[in-house]
Design a protein around this motif. Structure first.
Motif, PDB file in Angstrom:
ATOM      1  N   GLU A  65       0.841  -1.189   0.000  1.00  0.00           N
ATOM      2  CA  GLU A  65       0.000   0.000   0.000  1.00  0.00           C
ATOM      3  C   GLU A  65       0.881   1.246   0.000  1.00  0.00           C
ATOM      4  OE1 GLU A  65      -2.504   0.117   3.426  1.00  0.00           O
ATOM      5  OE2 GLU A  65      -0.915  -0.371   4.820  1.00  0.00           O
ATOM      6  N   ALA A  66       0.367   2.330  -0.520  1.00  0.00           N
ATOM      7  CA  ALA A  66       1.178   3.525  -0.716  1.00  0.00           C
ATOM      8  C   ALA A  66       1.564   4.199   0.595  1.00  0.00           C
ATOM      9  CB  ALA A  66       0.423   4.511  -1.610  1.00  0.00           C
ATOM     10  N   ALA A  67       0.668   4.207   1.576  1.00  0.00           N
ATOM     11  CA  ALA A  67       0.959   4.862   2.861  1.00  0.00           C
ATOM     12  C   ALA A  67      -0.039   4.355   3.893  1.00  0.00           C
ATOM     13  CB  ALA A  67       0.852   6.383   2.730  1.00  0.00           C
ATOM     14  N   ALA A  68       0.334   4.497   5.173  1.00  0.00           N
ATOM     15  CA  ALA A  68      -0.574   4.059   6.236  1.00  0.00           C
ATOM     16  C   ALA A  68      -0.216   4.738   7.554  1.00  0.00           C
ATOM     17  CB  ALA A  68      -0.523   2.542   6.401  1.00  0.00           C
ATOM     18  N   LEU A  69      -1.231   4.914   8.382  1.00  0.00           N
ATOM     19  CA  LEU A  69      -1.079   5.401   9.756  1.00  0.00           C
ATOM     20  C   LEU A  69      -2.008   4.560  10.619  1.00  0.00           C
ATOM     21  CD1 LEU A  69      -0.327   7.304  12.093  1.00  0.00           C
ATOM     22  CD2 LEU A  69      -2.100   8.880  11.256  1.00  0.00           C
ATOM     23  N   THR A  70      -1.437   3.773  11.510  1.00  0.00           N
ATOM     24  CA  THR A  70      -2.243   2.885  12.339  1.00  0.00           C
ATOM     25  C   THR A  70      -1.767   2.930  13.795  1.00  0.00           C
ATOM     26  OG1 THR A  70      -0.781   1.010  11.855  1.00  0.00           O
ATOM     27  CG2 THR A  70      -2.707   1.294  10.443  1.00  0.00           C
ATOM     28  N   THR A  79      -1.709  15.688  34.756  1.00  0.00           N
ATOM     29  CA  THR A  79      -2.982  15.684  35.481  1.00  0.00           C
ATOM     30  C   THR A  79      -3.614  14.289  35.375  1.00  0.00           C
ATOM     31  OG1 THR A  79      -4.250  16.344  33.534  1.00  0.00           O
ATOM     32  CG2 THR A  79      -3.288  18.100  34.867  1.00  0.00           C
ATOM     33  N   THR A  80      -4.865  14.170  35.808  1.00  0.00           N
ATOM     34  CA  THR A  80      -5.579  12.889  35.704  1.00  0.00           C
ATOM     35  C   THR A  80      -6.221  12.709  34.337  1.00  0.00           C
ATOM     36  OG1 THR A  80      -7.624  13.875  36.565  1.00  0.00           O
ATOM     37  CG2 THR A  80      -6.083  12.909  38.173  1.00  0.00           C
ATOM     38  N   GLU A  81      -6.091  13.717  33.458  1.00  0.00           N
ATOM     39  CA  GLU A  81      -6.716  13.645  32.137  1.00  0.00           C
ATOM     40  C   GLU A  81      -6.327  12.367  31.383  1.00  0.00           C
ATOM     41  OE1 GLU A  81      -7.002  17.779  30.032  1.00  0.00           O
ATOM     42  OE2 GLU A  81      -5.147  17.702  31.213  1.00  0.00           O
ATOM     43  N   ASP A  82      -7.296  11.825  30.674  1.00  0.00           N
ATOM     44  CA  ASP A  82      -7.111  10.596  29.909  1.00  0.00           C
ATOM     45  C   ASP A  82      -7.447  10.901  28.448  1.00  0.00           C
ATOM     46  OD1 ASP A  82      -6.737   8.003  29.151  1.00  0.00           O
ATOM     47  OD2 ASP A  82      -8.586   7.235  30.040  1.00  0.00           O
ATOM     48  N   VAL A  83      -6.410  11.043  27.612  1.00  0.00           N
ATOM     49  CA  VAL A  83      -6.589  11.445  26.213  1.00  0.00           C
ATOM     50  C   VAL A  83      -6.053  10.346  25.297  1.00  0.00           C
ATOM     51  CG1 VAL A  83      -6.175  13.223  24.484  1.00  0.00           C
ATOM     52  CG2 VAL A  83      -6.205  13.835  26.924  1.00  0.00           C
ATOM     53  N   THR A  84      -6.915   9.805  24.454  1.00  0.00           N
ATOM     54  CA  THR A  84      -6.538   8.691  23.582  1.00  0.00           C
ATOM     55  C   THR A  84      -6.814   9.014  22.118  1.00  0.00           C
ATOM     56  OG1 THR A  84      -7.160   7.132  25.342  1.00  0.00           O
ATOM     57  CG2 THR A  84      -6.832   6.224  23.147  1.00  0.00           C
ATOM     58  N   PHE A  85      -5.846   8.705  21.257  1.00  0.00           N
ATOM     59  CA  PHE A  85      -6.017   8.838  19.815  1.00  0.00           C
ATOM     60  C   PHE A  85      -5.854   7.464  19.170  1.00  0.00           C
ATOM     61  CE2 PHE A  85      -5.310  13.220  20.804  1.00  0.00           C
ATOM     62  CZ  PHE A  85      -5.889  13.954  19.773  1.00  0.00           C
ATOM     63  N   THR A  86      -6.707   7.167  18.203  1.00  0.00           N
ATOM     64  CA  THR A  86      -6.653   5.884  17.492  1.00  0.00           C
ATOM     65  C   THR A  86      -6.803   6.134  15.997  1.00  0.00           C
ATOM     66  OG1 THR A  86      -7.673   4.748  19.374  1.00  0.00           O
ATOM     67  CG2 THR A  86      -7.689   3.597  17.252  1.00  0.00           C
ATOM     68  N   PHE A  87      -5.930   5.515  15.202  1.00  0.00           N
ATOM     69  CA  PHE A  87      -5.958   5.700  13.748  1.00  0.00           C
ATOM     70  C   PHE A  87      -5.903   4.365  13.013  1.00  0.00           C
ATOM     71  CE2 PHE A  87      -3.603   9.344  15.567  1.00  0.00           C
ATOM     72  CZ  PHE A  87      -4.465  10.371  15.216  1.00  0.00           C
ATOM     73  N   ASP A  88      -6.614   4.307  11.909  1.00  0.00           N
ATOM     74  CA  ASP A  88      -6.531   3.166  10.995  1.00  0.00           C
ATOM     75  C   ASP A  88      -6.719   3.728   9.579  1.00  0.00           C
ATOM     76  OD1 ASP A  88      -6.350   0.637   9.955  1.00  0.00           O
ATOM     77  OD2 ASP A  88      -8.443   0.118  10.347  1.00  0.00           O
ATOM     78  N   ALA A  89      -5.683   4.402   9.105  1.00  0.00           N
ATOM     79  CA  ALA A  89      -5.751   5.132   7.835  1.00  0.00           C
ATOM     80  C   ALA A  89      -4.833   4.486   6.800  1.00  0.00           C
ATOM     81  CB  ALA A  89      -5.342   6.583   8.050  1.00  0.00           C
ATOM     82  N   HIS A  90      -5.331   4.394   5.549  1.00  0.00           N
ATOM     83  CA  HIS A  90      -4.571   3.708   4.498  1.00  0.00           C
ATOM     84  C   HIS A  90      -4.752   4.394   3.145  1.00  0.00           C
ATOM     85  CE1 HIS A  90      -4.033   0.219   7.217  1.00  0.00           C
ATOM     86  NE2 HIS A  90      -5.245   0.558   7.632  1.00  0.00           N
ATOM     87  N   LEU A  91      -3.685   4.388   2.373  1.00  0.00           N
ATOM     88  CA  LEU A  91      -3.722   4.858   0.987  1.00  0.00           C
ATOM     89  C   LEU A  91      -3.311   3.680   0.111  1.00  0.00           C
ATOM     90  CD1 LEU A  91      -4.090   7.240  -1.009  1.00  0.00           C
ATOM     91  CD2 LEU A  91      -1.626   7.677  -0.773  1.00  0.00           C
TER      92      LEU A  91
END
Length: 214
Positions: A65-70, A79-91
């Motif tokens: 595949e040409a590119a991907a972000l997973t 702090t107690t903050e809970d910040v989550t990022f999730t990726f499943d990107a494909h070219l």
């Protein structure tokens, strides 16, 4: 009975059906032993070579595949903050010349503490560009509990540094995801955030654009 007569009778017995079966069985055992010795002598090389050829054939059958972000990870916070990022990107390979044909999903969640209250949003990827281990992507928000941002575009940037990744997002300067519809595709902020150790990892597949030759 004479000695010659006894010998002829013995010879007939050795050429009968039972003798032929014994001879055939012995021949098969000899062939099997020779085949086993051949495999042992090359250390399984023929088998390994076959597996290698199969893998190479599969690689040719399925273009890179040409590119991907997973991946998924939480951002570092004191702090107690809970910040989550999730990726499943494909070219796809066939779309190598058009990053705007990227597909996939994204999701981010920002809670005041693990399991606490906060906001979330998810959506579909509409652009992906990568260079080395850095990826920039944008997507349209299709689901959220935040008012006024559904249908808008947001951007993300990830620097894949092997479990020491960094993340940026298009709303860094405005304090919260505004989901503006005016954001240009594949636009985001520098990856200034750090990933919290042990919470996940991101993976970037480098893009190899076609350069003009004329």
């Amino acid at each position: 009975m004479s000695r010659d007569t006894s010998t002829r009778i013995a010879d007939r017995r050795l050429t009968g059906p039972r003798s032929r079966a014994i001879a055939i069985g012995t021949a098969l055992l000899i062939c099997a032993g020779a085949a086993g010795a051949a495999v042992a002598s090359d250390g399984g090389g023929s088998r390994d070579a076959g597996h290698t050829q199969a893998r190479e054939g599969a690689a040719h059958a399925q273009p890179r595949e040409a590119a991907a972000l997973t991946g998924s990870a939480k951002l570092y916070r004191k702090t107690t903050e809970d910040v989550t990022f999730t990726f499943d990107a494909h070219l796809a390979a066939k779309d190598n010349g058009d990053p705007a044909k990227a597909t996939g999903t994204f999701r981010f969640v920002h809670l005041d503490k693990p399991g606490g209250e906060g906001g979330w949003a998810e959506g579909r990827i509409d652009c992906l560009m990568t260079g080395g281990k850095v990826a920039t992507a944008t997507g349209i928000i299709t689901g959220t509990n935040l008012k006024g941002i559904k249908g808008g575009r947001v951007g993300f940037t990830v620097h894949d540094q092997g479990k020491h990744d960094r993340v940026g997002y298009s709303w860094a300067s405005v304090g919260g995801p505004d989901g503006t519809k005016k954001l240009t595709k594949c636009t985001s902020a520098a990856p200034f955030e750090k990933v919290r150790k042990g919470t996940g990892d991101f993976h970037v597949r480098p893009w190899h654009p076609t350069y003009p030759t004329g």
